[in-house]
Scaffold this active site. Sequence first.
Site, PDB file in Angstrom:
ATOM      1  N   ASP A  74      -7.281  -4.698  -4.724  1.00  0.00           N
ATOM      2  CA  ASP A  74      -6.892  -3.350  -4.310  1.00  0.00           C
ATOM      3  C   ASP A  74      -5.541  -2.933  -4.907  1.00  0.00           C
ATOM      4  O   ASP A  74      -5.259  -1.756  -5.118  1.00  0.00           O
ATOM      5  CB  ASP A  74      -6.772  -3.254  -2.784  1.00  0.00           C
ATOM      6  CG  ASP A  74      -7.795  -4.062  -2.013  1.00  0.00           C
ATOM      7  OD1 ASP A  74      -8.236  -5.107  -2.517  1.00  0.00           O
ATOM      8  OD2 ASP A  74      -8.146  -3.666  -0.895  1.00  0.00           O
ATOM      9  N   ASP A  77       0.794  -1.230   0.000  1.00  0.00           N
ATOM     10  CA  ASP A  77       0.000   0.000   0.000  1.00  0.00           C
ATOM     11  C   ASP A  77       0.825   1.278   0.000  1.00  0.00           C
ATOM     12  O   ASP A  77       0.257   2.370   0.119  1.00  0.00           O
ATOM     13  CB  ASP A  77      -0.975  -0.016   1.173  1.00  0.00           C
ATOM     14  CG  ASP A  77      -2.093  -1.016   0.933  1.00  0.00           C
ATOM     15  OD1 ASP A  77      -2.579  -1.091  -0.213  1.00  0.00           O
ATOM     16  OD2 ASP A  77      -2.479  -1.725   1.881  1.00  0.00           O
TER      17      ASP A  77
HETATM   18  N1  GLY Z   1      -7.263  -1.727   0.644  1.00  0.00           N
HETATM   19  C1  GLY Z   1      -8.012  -2.173   1.746  1.00  0.00           C
HETATM   20  C2  GLY Z   1      -9.455  -1.881   1.642  1.00  0.00           C
HETATM   21  O1  GLY Z   1      -9.955  -1.512   0.599  1.00  0.00           O
HETATM   22  O2  GLY Z   1     -10.113  -2.027   2.637  1.00  0.00           O
END
Ligand code: GLY
Length: 403
Positions: A179, A114
């Site tokens: 994601d 992330d």
């Molecule tokens: N990237 C984690 C979520 O969308 O909760």
Amino acid sequence: MKALLNLSALFIAAGAAAAGISDSGFVSEKAAHAASQYRGHLAVIDSIGTFVNPRTVNPDGSTWYVPVDDWCSGFFPGSLWYLGELTGEGEWKRRAADYTETLDSAQYLTWHHDVGFIIGSSYLNGYRLGGKKEYMSAVVNAAKSLSTRFRPGAGVIQSWNVDKGWQSERGWACPVIIDNMMNLEILFEATRATGDSTYYNIAVSHANTTMAHHFRTNFSCYHVVDYDPATGEVRHRQTAQGYADESSWARGQAWALYGYTMCYRYTGNPSYLYQAVNVCDMIFSDPSMPADLVPYWDYNAPGIPAEPRDASAAACTASALYELSTYLPARGYKELADKITASLSSPAYRAEIGENSHFLLMHSVGSIPHGHEIDVPINYADYYYLEALLRKKRLDEGNKTLF
Ligand code: GLY
């Protein structure tokens, strides 16, 4: 391409229902409201006397402030950049820069994927909107950090480590979550800035592999695909934050739509554009989609209609659709985005000034299976809502260049 032929009626109907949003002044009124609400956020933070980074509201009503390496740490600075652009008030950009620079160490973060969300929403926005050309070095360093997670044998970036925490209990070897598509933007930007195609090639490999393995025949997607990192063989297709392995987790579908639209922006590859169109078709054809186009947290949640909505998924979807509308202007995507934006701007989702612990939107969901952030405000819902407003503003002004 089949989807291109099917959706016009729905889009035209949705556009017709978005009464009022075409009025001049819509965005400026929403921006003024947001600025007023976020001034409250900053006043609380200033009273604490140190940089704290608000993510959501805890069950006891306190605000959850997150450290630099939390996946959500870039969204509050990112919202400040967007408020600066929406209001034209320089003070927001000064505060945004101060906040962005508290995330300096995140550019070297390699223990999860992330870093793209964190640095993309903070430094990259400062580079684009704040004239901070020096911020590109953080974006490039973050791309280098993200690239350390690329597994060439599988052709993907590994999302999560599997050596500790709840992820270690799932038997995964190289889990990739949908994601992760969002994190590719900093790779494309790093190649654009440096001329080094390594980052671009990693992004394309990840997008292609994800397109091959993450999607069902109806273009809904799995949340988690676990690969053998050496061979690329798919070991599992599962969920972490959705209702079930075979269900469609709402935010995951939004990440897919946004991710492939963004990949088309950098590559011009029509297969990414068609992927985005087909994901869009799936989202808005799903029988669970409510009339206001703010989805339930999972399209297959068993208690629909008595299930929480996810405003964050809607906000991300609206922002993606504004971009998609610039590539396929005759298909009604802007009107569809307008309808979502109007819903999110209504009292059903947008908090009154001073309420909602100073977040803009109510009714988002983090992870129901993990029992946290259920029907609460979350900073990335606000971030993508503001991004959608900014994109709408530019499109309404006749500016097709969103970046
Ligand atoms: N990237 C984690 C979520 O969308 O909760």
